[in-house]
Design a protein around this motif. Sequence first.
Motif, PDB file in Angstrom:
ATOM      1  N   LEU A   6       4.945   0.073   9.097  1.00  0.00           N
ATOM      2  CA  LEU A   6       4.258   1.522   9.382  1.00  0.00           C
ATOM      3  C   LEU A   6       5.253   2.297   9.787  1.00  0.00           C
ATOM      4  O   LEU A   6       5.423   3.589   9.602  1.00  0.00           O
ATOM      5  CB  LEU A   6       3.096   1.167  10.003  1.00  0.00           C
ATOM      6  N   SER A   7       6.027   1.898  10.909  1.00  0.00           N
ATOM      7  CA  SER A   7       6.865   2.768  11.890  1.00  0.00           C
ATOM      8  C   SER A   7       8.024   3.209  10.837  1.00  0.00           C
ATOM      9  O   SER A   7       8.353   4.492  10.765  1.00  0.00           O
ATOM     10  CB  SER A   7       7.482   2.073  13.100  1.00  0.00           C
ATOM     11  N   TYR A   8       8.509   2.267  10.428  1.00  0.00           N
ATOM     12  CA  TYR A   8       9.787   2.717   9.490  1.00  0.00           C
ATOM     13  C   TYR A   8       9.395   3.718   8.506  1.00  0.00           C
ATOM     14  O   TYR A   8      10.259   4.693   8.141  1.00  0.00           O
ATOM     15  CB  TYR A   8      10.169   1.399   8.448  1.00  0.00           C
ATOM     16  N   HIS A   9       8.326   3.855   7.907  1.00  0.00           N
ATOM     17  CA  HIS A   9       7.972   4.729   6.818  1.00  0.00           C
ATOM     18  C   HIS A   9       6.759   5.796   7.486  1.00  0.00           C
ATOM     19  O   HIS A   9       6.287   6.584   6.535  1.00  0.00           O
ATOM     20  CB  HIS A   9       7.137   4.069   5.714  1.00  0.00           C
ATOM     21  N   ALA A  10       6.795   6.129   8.564  1.00  0.00           N
ATOM     22  CA  ALA A  10       6.331   7.097   9.416  1.00  0.00           C
ATOM     23  C   ALA A  10       4.730   7.180   9.006  1.00  0.00           C
ATOM     24  O   ALA A  10       4.205   8.245   8.736  1.00  0.00           O
ATOM     25  CB  ALA A  10       6.836   8.326   9.208  1.00  0.00           C
ATOM     26  N   MET A  11       4.110   5.787   9.026  1.00  0.00           N
ATOM     27  CA  MET A  11       2.565   5.925   8.606  1.00  0.00           C
ATOM     28  C   MET A  11       1.957   5.503   9.803  1.00  0.00           C
ATOM     29  O   MET A  11       1.933   4.485  10.379  1.00  0.00           O
ATOM     30  CB  MET A  11       2.290   4.827   7.483  1.00  0.00           C
ATOM     31  N   PRO A  12       1.006   6.435  10.254  1.00  0.00           N
ATOM     32  CA  PRO A  12       0.251   6.229  11.426  1.00  0.00           C
ATOM     33  C   PRO A  12      -0.738   5.249  11.264  1.00  0.00           C
ATOM     34  O   PRO A  12      -1.489   5.311  10.110  1.00  0.00           O
ATOM     35  CB  PRO A  12      -0.392   7.552  11.614  1.00  0.00           C
ATOM     36  N   LEU A  13      -1.227   4.184  12.129  1.00  0.00           N
ATOM     37  CA  LEU A  13      -2.402   3.290  11.893  1.00  0.00           C
ATOM     38  C   LEU A  13      -3.356   3.981  12.898  1.00  0.00           C
ATOM     39  O   LEU A  13      -3.295   4.408  13.804  1.00  0.00           O
ATOM     40  CB  LEU A  13      -2.158   2.053  12.527  1.00  0.00           C
ATOM     41  N   GLY A  52      -2.120   8.399   7.047  1.00  0.00           N
ATOM     42  CA  GLY A  52      -2.759   7.329   7.935  1.00  0.00           C
ATOM     43  C   GLY A  52      -3.373   6.307   7.271  1.00  0.00           C
ATOM     44  O   GLY A  52      -3.251   6.299   6.043  1.00  0.00           O
ATOM     45  N   CYS A  53      -3.475   5.200   8.075  1.00  0.00           N
ATOM     46  CA  CYS A  53      -4.058   3.995   7.300  1.00  0.00           C
ATOM     47  C   CYS A  53      -4.819   3.330   8.171  1.00  0.00           C
ATOM     48  O   CYS A  53      -4.978   3.579   9.455  1.00  0.00           O
ATOM     49  CB  CYS A  53      -3.051   2.972   6.948  1.00  0.00           C
ATOM     50  N   LEU A  54      -6.048   2.346   7.425  1.00  0.00           N
ATOM     51  CA  LEU A  54      -6.805   1.805   8.305  1.00  0.00           C
ATOM     52  C   LEU A  54      -6.653   0.274   7.777  1.00  0.00           C
ATOM     53  O   LEU A  54      -6.424  -0.082   6.556  1.00  0.00           O
ATOM     54  CB  LEU A  54      -8.388   2.062   7.882  1.00  0.00           C
ATOM     55  N   LEU A  55      -6.815  -0.790   8.945  1.00  0.00           N
ATOM     56  CA  LEU A  55      -6.463  -2.088   8.548  1.00  0.00           C
ATOM     57  C   LEU A  55      -7.841  -3.011   8.995  1.00  0.00           C
ATOM     58  O   LEU A  55      -8.587  -2.593   9.667  1.00  0.00           O
ATOM     59  CB  LEU A  55      -5.666  -2.438   9.973  1.00  0.00           C
ATOM     60  N   GLY A  56      -7.963  -3.862   7.976  1.00  0.00           N
ATOM     61  CA  GLY A  56      -9.017  -4.856   7.847  1.00  0.00           C
ATOM     62  C   GLY A  56      -8.416  -6.076   8.249  1.00  0.00           C
ATOM     63  O   GLY A  56      -7.649  -6.743   7.186  1.00  0.00           O
ATOM     64  N   TYR A  57      -8.444  -6.620   9.395  1.00  0.00           N
ATOM     65  CA  TYR A  57      -7.869  -7.921   9.978  1.00  0.00           C
ATOM     66  C   TYR A  57      -8.816  -8.928  10.216  1.00  0.00           C
ATOM     67  O   TYR A  57      -9.707  -8.861  11.102  1.00  0.00           O
ATOM     68  CB  TYR A  57      -7.077  -7.515  11.147  1.00  0.00           C
ATOM     69  N   ASN A  87       1.026  -1.225   0.116  1.00  0.00           N
ATOM     70  CA  ASN A  87      -0.084   0.003   0.073  1.00  0.00           C
ATOM     71  C   ASN A  87       0.954   1.405   0.048  1.00  0.00           C
ATOM     72  O   ASN A  87       0.635   2.038  -0.751  1.00  0.00           O
ATOM     73  CB  ASN A  87      -0.897  -0.063   1.288  1.00  0.00           C
ATOM     74  N   LEU A  88       1.972   1.451   0.764  1.00  0.00           N
ATOM     75  CA  LEU A  88       2.860   2.303   0.711  1.00  0.00           C
ATOM     76  C   LEU A  88       3.395   2.575  -0.629  1.00  0.00           C
ATOM     77  O   LEU A  88       3.813   3.697  -1.011  1.00  0.00           O
ATOM     78  CB  LEU A  88       3.763   2.071   1.884  1.00  0.00           C
ATOM     79  N   ALA A 103       2.678 -11.774  16.102  1.00  0.00           N
ATOM     80  CA  ALA A 103       3.700 -11.587  14.822  1.00  0.00           C
ATOM     81  C   ALA A 103       3.278 -10.764  13.719  1.00  0.00           C
ATOM     82  O   ALA A 103       4.285 -10.041  13.305  1.00  0.00           O
ATOM     83  CB  ALA A 103       4.292 -13.073  14.522  1.00  0.00           C
ATOM     84  N   PHE A 104       1.943 -10.950  13.246  1.00  0.00           N
ATOM     85  CA  PHE A 104       1.740 -10.232  11.944  1.00  0.00           C
ATOM     86  C   PHE A 104       1.706  -8.795  12.291  1.00  0.00           C
ATOM     87  O   PHE A 104       2.285  -7.947  11.550  1.00  0.00           O
ATOM     88  CB  PHE A 104       0.170 -10.786  11.654  1.00  0.00           C
ATOM     89  N   LEU A 105       1.086  -8.418  13.560  1.00  0.00           N
ATOM     90  CA  LEU A 105       1.049  -7.041  13.733  1.00  0.00           C
ATOM     91  C   LEU A 105       2.429  -6.488  14.053  1.00  0.00           C
ATOM     92  O   LEU A 105       2.464  -5.306  13.905  1.00  0.00           O
ATOM     93  CB  LEU A 105       0.148  -6.730  14.950  1.00  0.00           C
ATOM     94  N   GLU A 106       3.351  -7.028  14.628  1.00  0.00           N
ATOM     95  CA  GLU A 106       4.599  -6.534  14.901  1.00  0.00           C
ATOM     96  C   GLU A 106       5.433  -6.287  13.685  1.00  0.00           C
ATOM     97  O   GLU A 106       6.053  -5.246  13.304  1.00  0.00           O
ATOM     98  CB  GLU A 106       5.459  -7.635  15.440  1.00  0.00           C
ATOM     99  N   GLY A 107       5.024  -7.226  12.389  1.00  0.00           N
ATOM    100  CA  GLY A 107       5.673  -6.915  11.190  1.00  0.00           C
ATOM    101  C   GLY A 107       5.022  -5.751  10.771  1.00  0.00           C
ATOM    102  O   GLY A 107       5.801  -4.975   9.766  1.00  0.00           O
TER     103      GLY A 107
END
Lengths: 304, 304
Positions: A105-112, A80-85, A67-68, A96-100
Amino acid sequence: MSAESRILTLLRAIATDPAARGLSDDVALLETGGARLILTSDMMVEGVHYLPADPPADIGWKLAAVNLSDLAAKGAKPVGCLLGYALSGDESWDAAFLEGLNEALSYHAMPLLGGDTVKMPPRAPRSYSLTAIGEATGPVPARSGARAGDRLYVTGPVGDAGVGLELARASPAAAGPLVEAYRRPRPRLTEGALLAPHVHAMMDVSDGLLLDAARMAGASGLAVTVDHIPLSPALEAVRGGSTATQIAAARAGDDYELLFALPAAMKPPVRAIPVGRFAAGEGLTLRIDGAVVPLPDSLGWEHG
Amino acid sequence: MSAESRILTLLRAIATDPAARGLSDDVALLETGGARLILTSDMMVEGVHYLPADPPADIGWKLAAVNLSDLAAKGAKPVGCLLGYALSGDESWDAAFLEGLNEALSYHAMPLLGGDTVKMPPRAPRSYSLTAIGEATGPVPARSGARAGDRLYVTGPVGDAGVGLELARASPAAAGPLVEAYRRPRPRLTEGALLAPHVHAMMDVSDGLLLDAARMAGASGLAVTVDHIPLSPALEAVRGGSTATQIAAARAGDDYELLFALPAAMKPPVRAIPVGRFAAGEGLTLRIDGAVVPLPDSLGWEHG
């Protein structure tokens, strides 16, 4: 016409707002309340877009990265982004999924900012979606702006992720730069922001260099010749550099480099490799080592 | 703590941006480039959020409606949405789904701007997501703003959709206003826009009056008494008006009326039914015909 093409025809009849760009770009461009927003939403389905044995942290990373990458291709800044999980039923897998996901997201400064979680019926393949919102920082290039005489560039070698997928399929324990390219693609946000003010057209290479170059040419009403297929040293080390290897690399998906059209006289403002040229006319021509070669039956990954 | 609660804890650790509102509201509020955006994303899964035999046009309508309802609860004006669509493998089914989706979007002036379509593996249950973007037109009420002494109101009767679901489960051919309430909920966008400048707190009743009233009270740090459960004539016609029927209606989900807290001295600017009152303290009290009744084991629909 494929089922996917037919549904796209139906969707286009609904998505008539100019912000939808006729659903012919990878993103929507919504101007509202003084903001210029870039909107994109990509889904990943178990067994379709990733292997069930892929490490969950990598699947989370990749959902964010793909997406990025669409924002990168428009020179947009993530806002900003929205997750469907779909809950997996396995809490350590979810964690583990959420950690990755969070790493990417953090690396690319994208807030959830939000989203939805759902329980799936037992044994159902899981699917995830992310909707990413970016803000335009200047001109927003489309796929369709290439001009005759423009050079075609790509920001890096192609085919690594395709070979990485083959290696991962053969053994879930496979590792190394090619598997990494498949599992942890790096969206080119910095490059995209630097390129956006200058390019005539830009998109990310998600479905293969040949297919995406043909799409850019088609959207721009032009012909394109691809005359170079850049391979990484890592790929050449395992597959060599034969014509067959080059064609396979140019048909492989999931690379997420940026593909762009630039006037011939202009030097790209970022590291990039010239791979072709646009001309009046239509269609794709492939040259390898100077000689025209027949196009493969399938140009790339026509995914569902 | 349920699996869903645990994943929410993990998600809250990631979603630290103030725009995420701590994931404790139904929406995110993103201020960017001069715009104040309301963001929400809801998924629907076959066999979880709808019956496999439900008419596809109604499933499409409902996907749009549930997301629009979240915008309504914040008084937001719809500005765009993105669809995540799992191809069914049945093109007439897909066409009907999109027709129903389009009906709901057009009716509420919500432009479809993009999204993604995916093929699912054979026989996989399908899932859909919609991300809706609205623009705030004034104050954006949260769940958490109710004050002691406020009256609690709902914009219409509750329980219709719950009985409609039972009727549809018993027979896919069932019809009438209760089935319609389940299959074609009406998001209260007009009411929400009129209410937003005045209410102390607002949300939509998606999981049942009792559960959602308790959530509003909890988020506001207050106690709430629900002292009236408004039933529709259609519901009373098939279920009567017994205490058991009232409690069932107050626990039923999928109504999508708006629930809001208003100062006791203020008359609601839209048609609404007073159903309770907030006070200092905590917890939920239920009164029927003036008498306190024990709370049911489950207050509403804790969906995954």
